[in-house]
Design an enzyme around this catalytic site. Structure first.
Site, short mmCIF file in Angstrom:
data_model
loop_
_atom_site.label_atom_id
_atom_site.label_comp_id
_atom_site.label_asym_id
_atom_site.label_seq_id
_atom_site.Cartn_x
_atom_site.Cartn_y
_atom_site.Cartn_z
NE ARG A 73 -2.28 7.82 -9.55
CZ ARG A 73 -2.94 7.52 -8.43
NH1 ARG A 73 -2.28 7.26 -7.34
NH2 ARG A 73 -4.27 7.51 -8.41
CE LYS A 113 -1.77 11.59 5.77
NZ LYS A 113 -2.97 12.10 5.08
N GLY A 143 -6.97 3.56 8.09
CA GLY A 143 -6.81 2.10 8.16
C GLY A 143 -8.03 1.36 7.63
CG ASP A 174 -5.59 8.90 6.32
OD1 ASP A 174 -5.13 9.39 7.35
OD2 ASP A 174 -6.42 9.49 5.59
CB THR A 211 -8.31 1.45 2.42
OG1 THR A 211 -8.93 2.72 2.33
CG2 THR A 211 -8.18 0.85 1.04
CG LEU A 212 -4.06 -1.46 4.14
CD1 LEU A 212 -2.73 -1.37 4.87
CD2 LEU A 212 -4.01 -2.65 3.18
CD GLU A 246 -2.95 1.19 0.34
OE1 GLU A 246 -2.48 1.66 -0.72
OE2 GLU A 246 -4.16 1.04 0.56
CG ASP A 247 -0.80 4.82 -1.56
OD1 ASP A 247 -1.52 4.20 -0.75
OD2 ASP A 247 -1.25 5.66 -2.36
P1 5GP Z 1 -7.47 4.88 4.72
O1 5GP Z 1 -8.57 3.94 4.37
O2 5GP Z 1 -6.34 4.25 5.47
O3 5GP Z 1 -8.02 6.11 5.41
O4 5GP Z 1 -6.96 5.48 3.36
C1 5GP Z 1 -5.98 4.89 2.61
C2 5GP Z 1 -5.97 5.54 1.25
O5 5GP Z 1 -6.27 6.94 1.35
C3 5GP Z 1 -4.62 5.46 0.59
O6 5GP Z 1 -4.48 4.30 -0.18
C4 5GP Z 1 -4.61 6.72 -0.25
O7 5GP Z 1 -5.20 6.44 -1.50
C5 5GP Z 1 -5.49 7.69 0.49
N1 5GP Z 1 -4.74 8.68 1.28
C6 5GP Z 1 -4.71 8.82 2.62
N2 5GP Z 1 -3.90 9.82 2.99
C7 5GP Z 1 -3.38 10.33 1.86
C8 5GP Z 1 -2.46 11.38 1.58
O8 5GP Z 1 -1.92 12.09 2.44
N3 5GP Z 1 -2.16 11.59 0.27
C9 5GP Z 1 -2.73 10.86 -0.74
N4 5GP Z 1 -2.35 11.16 -1.98
N5 5GP Z 1 -3.59 9.86 -0.51
C10 5GP Z 1 -3.92 9.59 0.77
#
Ligand code: 5GP
Length: 188
Positions: free
Chosen positions: A174, A140, A114, A112, A116-117, A108-109
């Site tokens: 990107r 994060k 969490g 945030d 999604t994962l 994963e990139d």
């Molecule tokens: P989560 O479900 O953990 O909140 O979100 C994960 C996804 O949110 C990442 O795969 C990414 O696509 C997006 N995301 C969260 N924070 C950032 C950020 O600071 N920059 C970008 N470009 N994408 C983010």
């Protein structure tokens, strides 16, 4: 200065990690993954990239993995066009091969909230892989909404919206070779 360079100068504030810093950290992460998996003598590691943000990181990482591996991709929508998670996750493209009884490493990139994962790991665990680990370039932790700790993590970052090295804003940035903070005025 060309128009793109000028655009970056105007829209990206602090550079959190430059190319050399990223390269060094990716190498360290690969060394750690090699050290963890090599003693297991596995037949195949299935490396699954979460599209599209992970592709730059994944392509650098896998070239330093000294393990038998295959790659696959999954696409999930978490963010629409904004910078905050929607809380809902949708599979846009599933992986192509079965992972049952396989060792799986998700790339994963950024983690945030969490959400999604967590959704992704639940889904993949249901297919009964032999093992499942998570590798993220950025984390994060201050924004976490679920109990999720990546097995491999490149850098911990504060609650800023970052772009570059695969990470986008509305599909853009990107290809930027470093990771920088998108200025709030660029998306507010
Ligand atoms: P989560 O479900 O953990 O909140 O979100 C994960 C996804 O949110 C990442 O795969 C990414 O696509 C997006 N995301 C969260 N924070 C950032 C950020 O600071 N920059 C970008 N470009 N994408 C983010």
């Amino acid at each position: 200065m060309n128009p793109w360079a000028k655009h970056l100068e105007e829209n990206i504030g602090e550079v959190l990690f430059d190319e050399a810093t990223i390269a060094k950290r990716v190498q360290e992460m690969a060394q750690q993954i090699n050290a963890d998996y090599q003693p297991l003598n596995i037949e195949e590691l299935v490396v699954i990239g979460v599209l599209r943000g992970s592709v730059v990181f994944m392509s650098d990482l896998i070239r330093q993995l000294q393990l038998p591996l295959t790659i696959d991709f999954i696409a999930i929508s978490s963010y629409a066009k904004g910078t905050r998670t929607s809380g809902t996750v949708r599979i846009l493209k599933d992986i192509s091969e079965s992972i049952t009884d396989k060792h799986v490493l998700i790339i994963e990139d950024i983690v945030d909230t969490g959400l999604t994962l967590q959704c992704l790991t639940d889904l993949l665990q249901a297919r009964r892989p032999k093992s499942l680990r998570l590798c993220t370039l950025l984390d994060k932790p201050s924004r976490r909404m679920v109990d999720l700790t990546p097995d491999y993590r490149g850098f911990e970052i504060p609650d800023d919206f970052v772009v570059g090295y695969g990470l986008d804003y509305a599909g853009h940035y990107r290809q930027v070779p470093y990771i920088g903070v998108l200025k709030p005025e660029a998306y507010q």
